[in-house]
Design a protein around this motif. Sequence first.
Motif, PDB file in Angstrom:
ATOM      1  N   ALA A 210       0.829  -1.210   0.000  1.00  0.00           N
ATOM      2  CA  ALA A 210       0.000   0.000   0.000  1.00  0.00           C
ATOM      3  C   ALA A 210       0.864   1.261   0.000  1.00  0.00           C
ATOM      4  O   ALA A 210       0.595   2.219  -0.739  1.00  0.00           O
ATOM      5  N   VAL A 211       1.907   1.270   0.816  1.00  0.00           N
ATOM      6  CA  VAL A 211       2.798   2.440   0.903  1.00  0.00           C
ATOM      7  C   VAL A 211       3.466   2.695  -0.442  1.00  0.00           C
ATOM      8  O   VAL A 211       3.680   3.842  -0.847  1.00  0.00           O
ATOM      9  N   GLU A 212       3.778   1.628  -1.165  1.00  0.00           N
ATOM     10  CA  GLU A 212       4.439   1.771  -2.468  1.00  0.00           C
ATOM     11  C   GLU A 212       3.577   2.518  -3.480  1.00  0.00           C
ATOM     12  O   GLU A 212       4.103   3.098  -4.428  1.00  0.00           O
ATOM     13  N   ILE A 213       2.260   2.523  -3.294  1.00  0.00           N
ATOM     14  CA  ILE A 213       1.383   3.232  -4.240  1.00  0.00           C
ATOM     15  C   ILE A 213       0.708   4.439  -3.581  1.00  0.00           C
ATOM     16  O   ILE A 213      -0.337   4.901  -4.026  1.00  0.00           O
ATOM     17  N   GLY A 214       1.321   4.941  -2.495  1.00  0.00           N
ATOM     18  CA  GLY A 214       0.834   6.168  -1.878  1.00  0.00           C
ATOM     19  C   GLY A 214      -0.124   5.997  -0.723  1.00  0.00           C
ATOM     20  O   GLY A 214      -0.696   6.973  -0.230  1.00  0.00           O
ATOM     21  N   GLY A 215      -0.304   4.765  -0.247  1.00  0.00           N
ATOM     22  CA  GLY A 215      -1.200   4.517   0.869  1.00  0.00           C
ATOM     23  C   GLY A 215      -0.577   4.899   2.207  1.00  0.00           C
ATOM     24  O   GLY A 215       0.646   4.955   2.347  1.00  0.00           O
ATOM     25  N   VAL A 216      -1.427   5.169   3.182  1.00  0.00           N
ATOM     26  CA  VAL A 216      -1.003   5.506   4.541  1.00  0.00           C
ATOM     27  C   VAL A 216      -1.515   4.426   5.485  1.00  0.00           C
ATOM     28  O   VAL A 216      -2.707   4.123   5.512  1.00  0.00           O
ATOM     29  N   TRP A 217      -0.600   3.848   6.265  1.00  0.00           N
ATOM     30  CA  TRP A 217      -0.950   2.781   7.196  1.00  0.00           C
ATOM     31  C   TRP A 217      -1.503   3.390   8.478  1.00  0.00           C
ATOM     32  O   TRP A 217      -0.882   4.242   9.093  1.00  0.00           O
ATOM     33  N   LYS A 218      -2.681   2.926   8.895  1.00  0.00           N
ATOM     34  CA  LYS A 218      -3.323   3.490  10.082  1.00  0.00           C
ATOM     35  C   LYS A 218      -3.818   2.393  11.021  1.00  0.00           C
ATOM     36  O   LYS A 218      -4.998   2.036  11.009  1.00  0.00           O
ATOM     37  N   PRO A 219      -2.908   1.872  11.828  1.00  0.00           N
ATOM     38  CA  PRO A 219      -3.373   0.913  12.837  1.00  0.00           C
ATOM     39  C   PRO A 219      -4.242   1.636  13.849  1.00  0.00           C
ATOM     40  O   PRO A 219      -3.950   2.763  14.252  1.00  0.00           O
ATOM     41  N   ALA A 220      -5.320   1.031  14.240  1.00  0.00           N
ATOM     42  CA  ALA A 220      -6.239   1.680  15.172  1.00  0.00           C
ATOM     43  C   ALA A 220      -6.596   0.719  16.289  1.00  0.00           C
ATOM     44  O   ALA A 220      -6.844  -0.458  16.045  1.00  0.00           O
ATOM     45  N   THR A 221      -6.606   1.224  17.504  1.00  0.00           N
ATOM     46  CA  THR A 221      -6.997   0.421  18.652  1.00  0.00           C
ATOM     47  C   THR A 221      -8.401   0.823  19.064  1.00  0.00           C
ATOM     48  O   THR A 221      -8.674   1.995  19.298  1.00  0.00           O
ATOM     49  N   THR A 222      -9.295  -0.129  19.150  1.00  0.00           N
ATOM     50  CA  THR A 222     -10.664   0.179  19.527  1.00  0.00           C
ATOM     51  C   THR A 222     -10.790   0.283  21.044  1.00  0.00           C
ATOM     52  O   THR A 222      -9.921  -0.146  21.790  1.00  0.00           O
ATOM     53  N   ALA A 223     -11.907   0.818  21.487  1.00  0.00           N
ATOM     54  CA  ALA A 223     -12.149   0.976  22.925  1.00  0.00           C
ATOM     55  C   ALA A 223     -12.310  -0.373  23.614  1.00  0.00           C
ATOM     56  O   ALA A 223     -12.234  -0.461  24.838  1.00  0.00           O
ATOM     57  N   TYR A 224     -12.516  -1.428  22.830  1.00  0.00           N
ATOM     58  CA  TYR A 224     -12.740  -2.742  23.421  1.00  0.00           C
ATOM     59  C   TYR A 224     -11.430  -3.416  23.827  1.00  0.00           C
ATOM     60  O   TYR A 224     -11.436  -4.375  24.570  1.00  0.00           O
ATOM     61  N   ASP A 225     -10.299  -2.941  23.295  1.00  0.00           N
ATOM     62  CA  ASP A 225      -9.019  -3.582  23.568  1.00  0.00           C
ATOM     63  C   ASP A 225      -8.252  -2.767  24.597  1.00  0.00           C
ATOM     64  O   ASP A 225      -7.662  -1.741  24.272  1.00  0.00           O
ATOM     65  N   ARG A 226      -8.218  -3.241  25.844  1.00  0.00           N
ATOM     66  CA  ARG A 226      -7.504  -2.546  26.908  1.00  0.00           C
ATOM     67  C   ARG A 226      -6.091  -3.089  27.093  1.00  0.00           C
ATOM     68  O   ARG A 226      -5.399  -2.745  28.033  1.00  0.00           O
ATOM     69  N   THR A 227      -5.682  -3.971  26.217  1.00  0.00           N
ATOM     70  CA  THR A 227      -4.372  -4.598  26.349  1.00  0.00           C
ATOM     71  C   THR A 227      -3.443  -4.227  25.201  1.00  0.00           C
ATOM     72  O   THR A 227      -2.435  -4.880  24.981  1.00  0.00           O
ATOM     73  N   ALA A 228      -3.766  -3.165  24.474  1.00  0.00           N
ATOM     74  CA  ALA A 228      -3.027  -2.829  23.252  1.00  0.00           C
ATOM     75  C   ALA A 228      -1.535  -2.653  23.502  1.00  0.00           C
ATOM     76  O   ALA A 228      -0.703  -3.101  22.708  1.00  0.00           O
ATOM     77  N   SER A 229      -1.153  -2.002  24.580  1.00  0.00           N
ATOM     78  CA  SER A 229       0.262  -1.739  24.821  1.00  0.00           C
ATOM     79  C   SER A 229       1.056  -3.020  25.053  1.00  0.00           C
ATOM     80  O   SER A 229       2.270  -3.056  24.844  1.00  0.00           O
ATOM     81  N   LEU A 230       0.386  -4.078  25.482  1.00  0.00           N
ATOM     82  CA  LEU A 230       1.054  -5.363  25.695  1.00  0.00           C
ATOM     83  C   LEU A 230       1.025  -6.237  24.449  1.00  0.00           C
ATOM     84  O   LEU A 230       1.850  -7.144  24.309  1.00  0.00           O
ATOM     85  N   ASN A 231       0.090  -5.975  23.564  1.00  0.00           N
ATOM     86  CA  ASN A 231      -0.129  -6.857  22.424  1.00  0.00           C
ATOM     87  C   ASN A 231       0.374  -6.326  21.095  1.00  0.00           C
ATOM     88  O   ASN A 231       0.627  -7.101  20.176  1.00  0.00           O
ATOM     89  N   LEU A 232       0.498  -4.997  20.968  1.00  0.00           N
ATOM     90  CA  LEU A 232       0.814  -4.402  19.675  1.00  0.00           C
ATOM     91  C   LEU A 232       1.996  -3.453  19.775  1.00  0.00           C
ATOM     92  O   LEU A 232       2.144  -2.733  20.767  1.00  0.00           O
ATOM     93  N   ASP A 233       2.818  -3.421  18.720  1.00  0.00           N
ATOM     94  CA  ASP A 233       3.892  -2.434  18.691  1.00  0.00           C
ATOM     95  C   ASP A 233       3.358  -1.115  18.137  1.00  0.00           C
ATOM     96  O   ASP A 233       2.154  -0.995  17.841  1.00  0.00           O
TER      97      ASP A 233
END
Length: 243
Positions: A210-233
């Motif tokens: 996606a980045v190669e053709i001008g896309g922007v990566w947007k990882p998003a954490t929902t309100a349902y996931d309270r463990t994001a800091s332990l699970n995702l970089d």
Amino acid sequence: MHLANSWNSYETLEYQYWAVEFPVWPTAAALLVWQDVVLTAGERYEVLRVDEVEAFGYSRLRDGSFAEFIRAHPQRTEPVNDGIPVGFALDRIDGEYAGIHTSTLLCFAGADGRLTKDWMNRMTDVGPRAGLSEYYDNTPFSITADSEAYPGSTHSAWAQFTVTTDIFFPWVQPGVDHPLRRYGLLDNTFLARLNGSRLNGFLREVRRAAVEIGGVWKPATTAYDRTASLNLDEDGFVLVGEA
């Protein structure tokens, strides 16, 4: 419930999602190449397999790989507006809609405690086999896309990749009926390596293309996931070994 299954099925369709946005609409050729990366990577990493799309007259059992089918029969897609190239199908393979069936390979502990590995279409298929106390009638993984964006429009085009279960993540919040709930977060590292590492491989290929053709990566954490800091970089990838 076997204690190896500390993970959950969630009612929300957006437990965790990752998005790609195209601020500048790619050329038709570039968009179709990116779509091919998404579809082939989904199959290779066994994260998303398209099994049937009635509107396209597609059946995996009869026609083989969906990526190959849509390359050979681009006219089946019938674009909804002039900005969507013939052959673009990412906006038409969301398994939450009637006539569309997709599957995801999941590894989990069966009722006898043995490791089970199978393609799952709905969480209502896997829930009873894993002994979960709660499970919901949605797909484990899905792809949606904005088919209303078009060259010159005032909003960006985007695609979203969503999971409805935390089986992919190393640390999970046990459900209300789990016997170990009082201990707080539970270690799901073993199953996360089997499931989350494949998800990582898929997401990395999708982001790179996606980045190669001008896309922007947007990882998003929902309100349902309270463990994001332990699970995702910081880029939204699961903190387990590489695929």
